[in-house]
Scaffold this motif. Sequence first.
Motif, PDB file in Angstrom:
ATOM      1  N   MET C 107     -63.169 -18.304  -4.101  1.00  0.00           N
ATOM      2  CA  MET C 107     -63.398 -17.213  -3.151  1.00  0.00           C
ATOM      3  C   MET C 107     -64.241 -17.656  -1.957  1.00  0.00           C
ATOM      4  SD  MET C 107     -63.762 -13.800  -5.484  1.00  0.00           S
ATOM      5  CE  MET C 107     -64.824 -14.418  -6.801  1.00  0.00           C
ATOM      6  N   ARG C 108     -63.644 -17.512  -0.766  1.00  0.00           N
ATOM      7  CA  ARG C 108     -64.304 -17.776   0.507  1.00  0.00           C
ATOM      8  C   ARG C 108     -64.265 -16.490   1.325  1.00  0.00           C
ATOM      9  NH1 ARG C 108     -59.561 -21.218   3.703  1.00  0.00           N
ATOM     10  NH2 ARG C 108     -59.440 -19.728   5.417  1.00  0.00           N
ATOM     11  N   GLY C 109     -64.983 -16.500   2.452  1.00  0.00           N
ATOM     12  CA  GLY C 109     -65.059 -15.281   3.259  1.00  0.00           C
ATOM     13  C   GLY C 109     -63.713 -14.877   3.826  1.00  0.00           C
ATOM     14  N   GLY C 110     -63.489 -13.598   3.964  1.00  0.00           N
ATOM     15  CA  GLY C 110     -62.253 -13.072   4.527  1.00  0.00           C
ATOM     16  C   GLY C 110     -62.553 -11.770   5.220  1.00  0.00           C
ATOM     17  N   MET C 115     -64.232 -17.103   6.764  1.00  0.00           N
ATOM     18  CA  MET C 115     -65.189 -18.203   6.792  1.00  0.00           C
ATOM     19  C   MET C 115     -64.774 -19.218   5.714  1.00  0.00           C
ATOM     20  SD  MET C 115     -69.319 -17.993   6.777  1.00  0.00           S
ATOM     21  CE  MET C 115     -69.403 -16.307   7.292  1.00  0.00           C
ATOM     22  N   PRO C 116     -63.953 -20.188   6.110  1.00  0.00           N
ATOM     23  CA  PRO C 116     -63.328 -21.071   5.114  1.00  0.00           C
ATOM     24  C   PRO C 116     -64.291 -21.848   4.240  1.00  0.00           C
ATOM     25  CG  PRO C 116     -62.246 -21.289   7.236  1.00  0.00           C
ATOM     26  CD  PRO C 116     -63.472 -20.456   7.471  1.00  0.00           C
ATOM     27  N   THR C 117     -65.489 -22.145   4.758  1.00  0.00           N
ATOM     28  CA  THR C 117     -66.413 -22.939   3.941  1.00  0.00           C
ATOM     29  C   THR C 117     -67.560 -22.096   3.397  1.00  0.00           C
ATOM     30  OG1 THR C 117     -67.574 -23.578   5.949  1.00  0.00           O
ATOM     31  CG2 THR C 117     -65.896 -25.102   5.143  1.00  0.00           C
ATOM     32  N   GLY C 118     -67.531 -20.798   3.679  1.00  0.00           N
ATOM     33  CA  GLY C 118     -68.616 -19.938   3.213  1.00  0.00           C
ATOM     34  C   GLY C 118     -68.262 -19.258   1.903  1.00  0.00           C
ATOM     35  N   PRO C 119     -69.250 -19.082   1.012  1.00  0.00           N
ATOM     36  CA  PRO C 119     -68.974 -18.438  -0.270  1.00  0.00           C
ATOM     37  C   PRO C 119     -68.740 -16.937  -0.102  1.00  0.00           C
ATOM     38  CG  PRO C 119     -71.305 -18.790  -0.050  1.00  0.00           C
ATOM     39  CD  PRO C 119     -70.674 -19.424   1.165  1.00  0.00           C
ATOM     40  N   ASP C 171     -66.551 -18.295  -7.188  1.00  0.00           N
ATOM     41  CA  ASP C 171     -66.878 -18.237  -5.764  1.00  0.00           C
ATOM     42  C   ASP C 171     -67.107 -19.666  -5.279  1.00  0.00           C
ATOM     43  OD1 ASP C 171     -69.852 -18.782  -6.103  1.00  0.00           O
ATOM     44  OD2 ASP C 171     -69.680 -16.890  -7.223  1.00  0.00           O
ATOM     45  N   GLU C 172     -67.157 -19.833  -3.981  1.00  0.00           N
ATOM     46  CA  GLU C 172     -67.227 -21.187  -3.409  1.00  0.00           C
ATOM     47  C   GLU C 172     -68.437 -21.942  -3.934  1.00  0.00           C
ATOM     48  OE1 GLU C 172     -68.577 -24.270  -0.665  1.00  0.00           O
ATOM     49  OE2 GLU C 172     -69.564 -22.341  -1.021  1.00  0.00           O
ATOM     50  N   ILE C 173     -69.532 -21.230  -4.240  1.00  0.00           N
ATOM     51  CA  ILE C 173     -70.737 -21.929  -4.722  1.00  0.00           C
ATOM     52  C   ILE C 173     -70.461 -22.555  -6.087  1.00  0.00           C
ATOM     53  CG2 ILE C 173     -73.146 -21.626  -5.442  1.00  0.00           C
ATOM     54  CD1 ILE C 173     -73.350 -19.376  -3.324  1.00  0.00           C
ATOM     55  N   VAL C 174     -69.903 -21.784  -6.996  1.00  0.00           N
ATOM     56  CA  VAL C 174     -69.599 -22.302  -8.341  1.00  0.00           C
ATOM     57  C   VAL C 174     -68.561 -23.438  -8.245  1.00  0.00           C
ATOM     58  CG1 VAL C 174     -68.620 -21.714 -10.612  1.00  0.00           C
ATOM     59  CG2 VAL C 174     -70.181 -20.122  -9.465  1.00  0.00           C
ATOM     60  N   ALA C 175     -67.618 -23.288  -7.326  1.00  0.00           N
ATOM     61  CA  ALA C 175     -66.551 -24.290  -7.202  1.00  0.00           C
ATOM     62  C   ALA C 175     -67.046 -25.604  -6.623  1.00  0.00           C
ATOM     63  CB  ALA C 175     -65.431 -23.728  -6.322  1.00  0.00           C
ATOM     64  N   HIS C 176     -68.070 -25.524  -5.775  1.00  0.00           N
ATOM     65  CA  HIS C 176     -68.519 -26.746  -5.088  1.00  0.00           C
ATOM     66  C   HIS C 176     -69.838 -27.307  -5.583  1.00  0.00           C
ATOM     67  CE1 HIS C 176     -65.725 -26.753  -1.344  1.00  0.00           C
ATOM     68  NE2 HIS C 176     -65.219 -27.407  -2.373  1.00  0.00           N
ATOM     69  N   MET C 177     -70.569 -26.575  -6.439  1.00  0.00           N
ATOM     70  CA  MET C 177     -71.835 -27.158  -6.901  1.00  0.00           C
ATOM     71  C   MET C 177     -71.557 -28.202  -7.976  1.00  0.00           C
ATOM     72  SD  MET C 177     -73.490 -24.068  -9.010  1.00  0.00           S
ATOM     73  CE  MET C 177     -72.713 -23.335 -10.430  1.00  0.00           C
ATOM     74  N   ILE C 356     -76.179  -4.384  -3.491  1.00  0.00           N
ATOM     75  CA  ILE C 356     -76.697  -5.334  -2.498  1.00  0.00           C
ATOM     76  C   ILE C 356     -75.492  -6.135  -2.025  1.00  0.00           C
ATOM     77  CG2 ILE C 356     -78.281  -7.269  -2.065  1.00  0.00           C
ATOM     78  CD1 ILE C 356     -79.795  -6.360  -4.629  1.00  0.00           C
ATOM     79  N   PHE C 357     -75.169  -6.013  -0.761  1.00  0.00           N
ATOM     80  CA  PHE C 357     -73.927  -6.618  -0.267  1.00  0.00           C
ATOM     81  C   PHE C 357     -74.206  -7.665   0.805  1.00  0.00           C
ATOM     82  CE2 PHE C 357     -72.682  -1.915  -0.774  1.00  0.00           C
ATOM     83  CZ  PHE C 357     -72.521  -2.048  -2.149  1.00  0.00           C
ATOM     84  N   ARG C 358     -73.635  -8.830   0.628  1.00  0.00           N
ATOM     85  CA  ARG C 358     -73.751  -9.858   1.686  1.00  0.00           C
ATOM     86  C   ARG C 358     -72.380 -10.442   1.964  1.00  0.00           C
ATOM     87  NH1 ARG C 358     -79.232 -13.397   2.028  1.00  0.00           N
ATOM     88  NH2 ARG C 358     -78.449 -13.630   4.161  1.00  0.00           N
ATOM     89  N   VAL C 359     -72.005 -10.476   3.226  1.00  0.00           N
ATOM     90  CA  VAL C 359     -70.735 -11.110   3.606  1.00  0.00           C
ATOM     91  C   VAL C 359     -70.978 -12.077   4.758  1.00  0.00           C
ATOM     92  CG1 VAL C 359     -69.176  -9.309   2.788  1.00  0.00           C
ATOM     93  CG2 VAL C 359     -70.183  -9.115   5.071  1.00  0.00           C
ATOM     94  N   ASP C 360     -72.226 -12.579   4.827  1.00  0.00           N
ATOM     95  CA  ASP C 360     -72.574 -13.458   5.952  1.00  0.00           C
ATOM     96  C   ASP C 360     -72.488 -14.935   5.587  1.00  0.00           C
ATOM     97  OD1 ASP C 360     -74.635 -13.544   4.165  1.00  0.00           O
ATOM     98  OD2 ASP C 360     -76.233 -13.116   5.614  1.00  0.00           O
ATOM     99  N   GLY C 361     -71.903 -15.230   4.434  1.00  0.00           N
ATOM    100  CA  GLY C 361     -71.756 -16.635   4.034  1.00  0.00           C
ATOM    101  C   GLY C 361     -72.994 -17.192   3.365  1.00  0.00           C
TER     102      GLY C 361
END
Lengths: 272, 64, 377
Positions: C107-110, C115-119, C171-177, C356-361
């Motif tokens: 999952m990346r931003g949409g 945001m292709p590189t953002g979680p 999410d991108e964090i789990v996929a890339h850490m 609590i919502f964040r979509v800023d990457g």
Amino acid sequence: MAFDYDKYIRPGKLPHIWCPGCGHGIVMKGLIRAMDSLNLKKEDTCIVSGIGCASRLPGYIDCCTLHTAHGRAAAFATGVKMAKPEMNVILCGGDGDGTAIGGNHFIHACRRNINMTYIIMNNYIYGMTGGQFSPCTPTGAKASTTPYGNPDPGFDIAKLAIGAGATFVARGTAYHAAQIDKLIAEAIQHKGFSVVEILDDCPTTYGRRNKYRSVIDMMNRLKEVAVPVKAAEKMTAEQLEGKVLTGVLHKVEKPEYTEEYAKVIQRAQAAK
Amino acid sequence: MEKKLPTIEIVEKYCKGCHICVEFCPTKVLEMKGFVVAVKNLEACIKCMQCELRCPDFAIKVTP
Amino acid sequence: MAKKVAFLQGNEAAAHGALYAGCRFFAGYPITPSTEVAEVLSAELPKVGGKFIQMEDEIGAMAALIGASLTGSKVLTSTSGPGLSLKQENIGYACITEVPAVIVNVMRGGPSTGMPTGPSQSDVMCAKWGTHGDHPAICLVPASVQELFEETVRAFNLAEKYRTPVMIMPDEIVAHMRERIVFPEPGEIEVVDRKGPSVPPEQYKPYDTSFGDVPPLAAFGSGYKFHVTGLNKMQDGFPTTKAEIVQAEEERQVRKVEANKADIMKWEEYLCDDADVIVVAFGSTSRSARFAVNEARKNGIKAGLFRLITFWPFPEERLLELSKKVKGFITPEMNLGMCTGVVKGCIEGNAPVLGIFRVDGEPINPDQILDKMKEVK
């Protein structure tokens, strides 16, 4: 002796859904004769199609059959063939399915030269949805969405296939019924991606909008425009004006995709 | 010697009456009877099998 | 012998999990941030006689996947948001034709290219509602590299067991850490194979419900001939428009998952027994939430963490039960309220749900969650 089509037709599935005079049935019979002439085992043969009138063909034939999503036959079939290269994989569908929504999968199957045969029934129209123009509708022709004549130029399916890398390309017509099985059989025997375009008729949605008075009119037009490649060699450009070449148009040898991938497996296992 | 006549079997429930067989029979053996095809003149049949070959609907079987 | 230990990226772990589960076919298309799954499998699959193909587009990749699965292979593709949108056409096809397939969606931003590189965690609704029509949905949301490996194995098991596509959505964090991972021995984690036909070919029907809600699936090329279509179908695989058959088949397809929720659903309850405030979180956000819960406990706040491991089916009944004894829920997520809405929908108004919502990457940090806990009275 009458040809025994019943051997390959699923019991209880006829009559088929195609309109009176539609050539798809003629093509299906040609495919069955080709399968029979090559003695293809039904359980080792997979027929894959997309969506549209022509794509209903697999439902009638007694083998492994896969009626997929619109335009996707080549992509689904690639998965089948990659996973089980020993299967005979035959694709079929119409011109809209194969060259518009499925155009990308079509050209890439050609490029890979994966050992499958694609029978494209080109009736110049989207028949199932009621006669909208396709990428193969002639410029100026009437369709339900070109009431003032088609402004679009059309594709030449055979040239498209050759340009994209298909190693066997042939063309026949629904009028030249006796030739269909021979073209398909030669295509199936060819190692690589083979395309057989069959010029077909849609009396219901194309013919009636374009001054064809009957099915016979449409069949006669196919008879008139077709020129065998051999005969064309002796004809002038003027004589060939408005004609369409039929027969085997292109045949070359190139590495086949599943065989090339088998080499990838060998290299990977040697490096292990 | 007496000429052996072929049998032309019409599967009426498959025939959609498209006229292809009637039109392309070189000796005019077939005719339309209502909405389906029928054999009119079997003696004229030259066993060319064109009708069986061209029928889109699997509705004609010719045994020469 | 000591177990094999490695320091792996999440995407790499997903690829190795697939191999452990017996995956032998991958079709995909390059897309950030999931491409490493394809890269690892392009190297590893041929070593075990498997097949890797990079297709011409995302749609074609999902199509090839289904074709390969019908020959009996266990199959995987990987993608991310824009690719998931394109794959929806044939995800629906796999649902109605009941063909097993596993989709890793990082999952990346949409929306769109976003945001292709953002979680992000904003594809969870797409997992359930992305393709049109009624259909079953299974979506797994792991939170660590080890869990991504193990849940990928489980994704294959569920796909094969229930004859349906399964999505695994780190999410991108789990996929890339990168984390330490202990590889399970062969046999240590259960591997489920597809149920094949027990009747001879002439009696076989691909949707024969006399074998239950999940009929056995034969393989193309194994001696069985059958028809597969994306049209509504009968038990023999051929299309139908008969009202009662279409109704029954559609209901069965959804029931395969709904009636087996207990087998499919998975979650972790951490300090929830006496909690006044429960944080419902998943993926990397649940790691911030766990930290926040520990900090809160140190400060005398009775906090707990309800960590989703399956997002679909959603553990509605358990959350309803918990809602009767808590003062409030906190739902931190990297989207604008997708999980929050589902939680609200299942707890019948028993407690407030504070999102609590964040979509800023950027990831949600523990302080944000701790601050929110103070709002629960």
